[in-house]
Design an enzyme around this catalytic site. Structure first.
Site, short mmCIF file in Angstrom:
data_model
loop_
_atom_site.label_atom_id
_atom_site.label_comp_id
_atom_site.label_asym_id
_atom_site.label_seq_id
_atom_site.Cartn_x
_atom_site.Cartn_y
_atom_site.Cartn_z
N HIS A 424 56.23 -41.43 34.76
CA HIS A 424 57.08 -42.25 35.64
C HIS A 424 57.76 -43.36 34.84
CE1 HIS A 424 57.90 -44.23 39.64
NE2 HIS A 424 58.05 -45.25 38.82
N GLU A 425 56.98 -44.13 34.11
CA GLU A 425 57.55 -45.26 33.36
C GLU A 425 58.47 -44.81 32.24
OE1 GLU A 425 57.52 -48.12 34.55
OE2 GLU A 425 56.04 -47.67 36.07
N HIS A 428 61.93 -44.35 33.62
CA HIS A 428 62.68 -45.60 33.61
C HIS A 428 63.16 -45.92 32.19
CE1 HIS A 428 61.97 -46.74 37.70
NE2 HIS A 428 60.67 -46.91 37.58
N HIS A 431 66.01 -43.69 30.98
CA HIS A 431 67.19 -44.06 31.78
C HIS A 431 67.82 -45.33 31.21
CE1 HIS A 431 68.86 -44.82 36.13
NE2 HIS A 431 69.80 -44.50 35.28
#
Length: 637
Positions: A424-425, A428, A431
């Site tokens: 998940h991190e 980020h 991105h």
């Protein structure tokens, strides 16, 4: 500058993370090398390879202090050189934007560095002093630049259009347009100043809720061994997950009955927030509080309504899932206190961090070699702070500044959820990394509406990999249940909250009275609609609105959890079905886009049009497929 909290952390009080079942035993995953779980007492004990390298930002404290001073000086110079002049020519506006970007890059970097330093060693007084210094610097920069946006907005329409036709403003075109986009909702200078003076009152309801929630004391209950234990806000969910149904029932009834004793205080607090939102919308000439909340973020209000409408169409699938839960739990009646308890036993084998890294890299292979190489860079070049200590910030996040690579804070405990958190991190992080490489400072900062799409896309791809590699029926059932619960707690539950928010604001706008009975009626009816006939009509659940902090602390925010989840689910399906073409769309039109256009257009370029029902429909299709697979495995002997 963006600090991304993981979804399960940001929404911890409103959305229970994926529930792991208990009455179907899962087979432990065999690791190449079993390792004991590390237990570091302080930061000095942690091997350097598991600590992020902040020297990539600043080699020394002296270098950091130089930038802090430079940011303050540049902000003063910015005000002196540009205030009152930017509306005179395109050149003046362009020069101001260049200087604003240069100033922001330095101040953001210094601010992030100080906070990253403190977050891994919060007992260190010198690091606390560092963050205090950074806060003062930030306040000074803000004071010297606060005039900038209002002055841009005040430029006459014909003049700003002429400026935008000039080639020199081309790199800043979207940023300028985005600033002036809500000009019709900007008031006169005197009115804006007045609103700024009374704006602290807008947070009164939030502050009162925080104090009220803290002061409410819950009764003692008996745990599964018959021992008296204290029920609290923090341990409520752990008791709701208990295998002992009587413990769950006790905790549930005691919790909501206690909130009911304070229902008038909670309702007055919530009403204060609702009225504040509606008055603010009216003053700024918006049609509704919903429009006032989403339009400034460049999201049409129809996206909000489209989400609710589309999810409502999918509720028969949710009802079917509740019937399955009832069957798997073996209960005559399914109650709200039953839905959090596990129905497949979790594999609690410790997963060494090296194994977690391999699982993530394997799971995200569909994103292509260049994407995986960026992930390897994050692991190998110490972008990640891995292990917890007593004085480290809790949870997990990704943060960074323009011109520096992202940093990830973890508190790794070796669970399957922790592996998912890494993915998940990193979503980020990539991105942010790709947007910063492709876009200028102004266009690199992506919107909240798109922020969780990249991260939850990674989670979805990791899930696909784990399910593909699952060897036993038990492993598959664990993963299927995990996915079904993610749908329930994110797509359905957050939309349920969004529907409640919109309903109570509309009631106030129509002049109807808002009180505890109104809130209970609205919330109870919506909850009944979402969970269907399989769920017993508990008299306590209509009080749940008093437990959800987002209703008091945010303004039409939670819908973005649902839209992001739907978008990433649709994108993961496209990547699975199409392969390289879908991956290229995601990279070229989303991951590198930052905030260079409005969030709806960016996601549309990636392959999901959130202004339509299609992404929600695609997500519902995945939910149905998962439900079918779970039912199939349930019926296998």
């Amino acid at each position: 500058m963006k600090k991304q909290l993981i979804t399960t952390v940001a929404a911890a009080a409103i959305a229970v993370s994926a529930v792991v079942p208990y009455n179907v035993l899962s087979t432990p995953v065999a690791h190449a090398e079993e390792q004991a779980k590390p237990n570091y007492k302080n930061r000095d004990e942690i091997p350097v390879e598991y600590k992020w390298n902040l020297e990539d930002m600043y080699k020394s404290k002296a270098a950091w202090e130089a930038d802090v001073k430079k940011a303050e000086d540049l902000s003063a110079k910015f005000k002196k050189n540009h205030q009152g002049k930017i509306g005179k020519s395109a050149l003046n506006l362009t020069n101001a934007l260049k200087d604003y970007a240069a100033l922001s890059v330095i101040s953001d970097k210094a601010y992030v560095y100080a906070n990253l330093s403190f977050d891994v060693n919060q007992s260190n007084s010198s690091l606390q002093a560092l963050t205090d210094r950074a806060e003062k610097m930030s306040a000074k920069v803000s004071a010297n630049t606060s005039w900038f946006k209002p002055e841009v907005v005040s430029i006459p329409k014909k003049e700003i259009e002429r400026f935008l036709r000039n080639k020199m403003t081309a790199p800043y075109k979207y940023f300028i347009k985005d600033m002036i986009r809500t000009k019709d909702h900007t008031l006169t200078k005197q009115e804006e100043e007045l609103l700024a003076k009374v704006s602290p009152l807008n947070d009164t309801g939030s502050g009162v809720y925080a104090m009220l929630a803290k002061d409410v004391k819950f009764p003692m209950i008996k745990d599964s061994s018959g021992k008296d234990v204290q029920l609290t806000r923090s341990n409520f969910i752990s008791y709701m997950e208990s295998k002992d149904r009587n413990v769950r029932k006790q905790a549930y009834e005691a919790y909501y009955q206690t909130l009911g004793k304070f229902q008038d205080s909670f309702s007055q607090t919530l009403t204060a927030q609702v009225k504040s939102h509606n008055i603010g919308a009216e003053v700024r000439n918006y049609k509704s509080a919903l429009e006032a909340a989403v339009v400034p973020n460049n999201v049409p209000s129809k996206v909000y309504d489209q989400l609710i409408s589309s999810v409502n169409k999918g509720l028969p699938l949710m009802h079917r899932y509740m019937e399955l839960k009832k069957k798997m739990l073996g209960v005559d009646e399914l109650h709200m206190y039953d839905i959090y308890t596990p129905i497949v036993e979790a594999d609690e084998t410790y997963i060494p961090y090296a194994d977690a890294e391999k699982m993530v890299l394997e799971g995200l292979k569909p994103m292509g070699e260049d994407y995986v190489n960026t992930l390897k860079k994050a692991f190998d070049q110490r972008w990640i702070d891995v292990y917890s200590t007593d004085d480290k910030a809790t949870g997990a996040y990704q943060w960074g500044s323009y011109g520096s690579h992202p940093y990830l804070l973890l508190n790794y405990q070796g669970t399957k959820d922790d592996v998912s958190t890494i993915a998940h991190e990193l979503g980020h992080a990539v991105h942010s990394y790709m947007s910063s490489e492709k876009q200028n400072y102004f266009n690199s900062n992506y919107a909240t509406f798109t922020a969780e799409v990249a991260s939850t896309l990674n989670e979805a791809l990791l899930w696909n990999s784990e399910y593909k590699n699952a060897k036993t029926k038990e492993e598959k059932m664990f993963l299927l249940n995990q996915r079904l619960e993610n749908f329930r707690t994110t797509l359905f539950r957050q939309t349920q909250f969004a529907e409640f928010e919109e309903a109570i604001h509309e009631l106030d706008q129509k002049g109807e009275a808002l009180n505890a009975e109104t809130y209970k009626k609205v919330y109870g009816d919506i909850n009944k609609k979402y969970y269907g006939k399989a769920m017993a009509a508990d008299e306590e659940i209509p009080m749940e609105w008093a437990r959800i902090p987002h209703f008091y602390n945010y303004n039409f925010y939670v819908y973005q959890y649902a839209t992001s989840f739907a978008a990433s689910t649709a994108l993961s399906k496209q990547i699975t079905d199409e392969g390289a073409p879908a991956v290229k769309r995601v990279k070229d039109n989303f991951l590198t886009a930052g905030g260079s256009s409005d969030p709806i257009s960016i996601l549309k370029g990636a392959g999901v049009d959130m202004s339509t029902s299609k992404p929600i429909d695609q997500a519902m299709q995945v939910f149905e497929e998962t439900l079918n697979e779970m039912e199939k495995l349930m019926n296998e002997k």
